[in-house]
Design an enzyme around this catalytic site. Structure first.
Site, mmCIF file in Angstrom:
data_model
loop_
_atom_site.group_PDB
_atom_site.id
_atom_site.type_symbol
_atom_site.label_atom_id
_atom_site.label_comp_id
_atom_site.label_asym_id
_atom_site.label_seq_id
_atom_site.Cartn_x
_atom_site.Cartn_y
_atom_site.Cartn_z
ATOM 1 N N SER A 110 0.835 -1.123 -0.204
ATOM 2 C CA SER A 110 0.164 0.067 0.161
ATOM 3 C C SER A 110 0.708 1.292 0.054
ATOM 4 O O SER A 110 1.748 1.395 -0.768
ATOM 5 C CB SER A 110 -0.958 0.045 1.321
ATOM 6 O OG SER A 110 -1.899 1.048 0.973
ATOM 7 N N GLU A 241 -0.628 -2.451 -8.417
ATOM 8 C CA GLU A 241 -1.931 -2.911 -8.040
ATOM 9 C C GLU A 241 -2.643 -1.431 -7.708
ATOM 10 O O GLU A 241 -1.910 -0.394 -7.245
ATOM 11 C CB GLU A 241 -1.886 -3.363 -6.494
ATOM 12 C CG GLU A 241 -1.025 -3.156 -5.455
ATOM 13 C CD GLU A 241 -2.147 -2.793 -4.343
ATOM 14 O OE1 GLU A 241 -3.279 -2.824 -4.562
ATOM 15 O OE2 GLU A 241 -1.423 -2.227 -3.471
ATOM 16 N N HIS A 308 -4.384 -5.230 -2.273
ATOM 17 C CA HIS A 308 -5.336 -4.906 -1.148
ATOM 18 C C HIS A 308 -6.417 -6.287 -1.298
ATOM 19 O O HIS A 308 -7.219 -6.023 -0.457
ATOM 20 C CB HIS A 308 -5.909 -3.602 -1.492
ATOM 21 C CG HIS A 308 -5.232 -2.567 -0.768
ATOM 22 N ND1 HIS A 308 -3.923 -2.002 -1.762
ATOM 23 C CD2 HIS A 308 -5.133 -1.747 0.079
ATOM 24 C CE1 HIS A 308 -3.502 -0.951 -1.162
ATOM 25 N NE2 HIS A 308 -4.128 -0.784 -0.214
#
Length: 337
Positions: A110, A241, A308
């Site tokens: 993240s 991502e 995620h």
């Protein structure tokens, strides 16, 4: 040359929050994760920032950077794992002491991927994109997540093989807790823009596109310099991502990365599963992948185990990788050379 840290048995983990800390009402999650790691034989040294959270960050940019810098040069700490990601890690980059980055693992994803990529690009030291600390609080980890420890304990010039997961988590089901945290209910199936059989080779770089895109054009995102200094002659495989972007925002971000030269020496791009990718009119994420694949004339693989929508494979920034897709199943062979 890439420099690879090595995770030894009984290592000490430094827990610091360069992005978001854990608010008081969720401290039990962090306590649980730390106890779980201690049961696995690790020692824990926790910083103050892990336990505080206000105004979308754990502390001021200078305090976050200072704590990270201290843990980086602390010889008693062999591995740094933040509790989780967040929003404003980018604020600390100008205060990070990149000249004194030690050869020790930093693991996360993240917003943490922004720091990981910056470290590898600036120093040539490998970093680990994978699970965060809070998601290691279970009695044990699923087979995919659990590989983080084996990957980080791989020696220089050796290889480590990982496989795509059997199932992934579509959504959190807090009323149905599992011993390994995640509710793995959906069949994993990797896809491609070109064929159901694909082979890629190259050096891995990547992270959460929401955050790493902001490195483009800065001193912390000089991909060309990294290629010339550390991986001469090797192409790059990007793993990306999407946390929150719509398809048009994703497309804009990819075009910016392309115009910044990030894809000039690219042999393929991997995209993790995402609960975002919101279509704009009839422009879908599959359209984004096809447009990118056709423009760059390279394969794009998607719905892979990254990001995620867990579980996720541990990808090492800087490692030489051989990626294979065969009818929905994937393998990632990483060599630390």
């Amino acid at each position: 040359m890439i420099k690879y840290p090595f995770l030894e048995t009984g290592a000490t983990i430094g827990v610091t929050a360069p992005s978001s800390g854990v608010p008081g009402e969720l401290h039990k999650l962090l306590h649980s994760a730390m106890k779980s790691m201690e049961k696995k034989g690790f020692n824990i040294i926790s910083g103050e920032t892990a336990w505080t959270q206000d105004k979308a960050k754990s502390a001021s940019a200078k305090k976050r950077a200072e704590e990270f810098n201290e843990m980086m040069i602390n010889d008693n700490i062999q591995l740094i794992i933040p509790p989780w990601g967040g929003e404003l890690l980018i604020e600390i980059l100008e205060y990070i002491d990149f000249d004194n980055i030690q050869n020790k693992w930093v693991l996360g994803y993240s917003d943490i991927s922004l720091l990981l990529l910056a470290i590898t690009l600036k120093t040539g030291i490998a970093t680990a994109h994978g699970t965060n600390l809070v998601d290691l609080r279970g009695e044990y980890s699923d087979d995919t997540t659990a590989m983080w420890q084996s990957v980080l304990a791989t020696k220089e010039r050796e290889s480590i093989l990982q496989h795509s997961s059997d199932r992934y988590q579509k959504e959190w089901q807090f009323d149905k807790p599992t011993p390994f945290i995640f509710n793995l209910t959906e069949q994993t199936y990797w896809k491609s823009t070109v064929s159901d059989k694909v082979k890629l080779q190259g050096r891995l770089l990547g992270g959460c596109i929401d955050t790493i895109r902001h490195l483009a054009g800065t001193p912390y995102g000089d991909v060309h310099n990294f290629e010339e200094r550390h991986i001469k002659g090797d192409s790059v495989i990007w793993f990306l991502e999407n946390c929150e972007l719509s398809t048009t925002d994703l497309r804009r971000s990819l075009v910016q990365m392309k115009l910044s030269g990030w894809f000039d020496n690219c042999s393929g791009i991997l995209f993790g599963r995402s609960s975002a990718n919101t279509p704009v009119t009839n422009y879908t994420v599959e359209d984004v992948y096809i447009d990118l694949s056709e423009e760059l004339q390279i394969p794009v693989l998607y719905d892979i185990d990254c990001g995620h929508v867990p579980p996720q494979i541990t990808f090492i920034n800087g490692a030489y990788a051989e990626i294979e897709l065969d009818k929905g199943r994937g393998t990632v062979l990483q060599t630390f050379n």
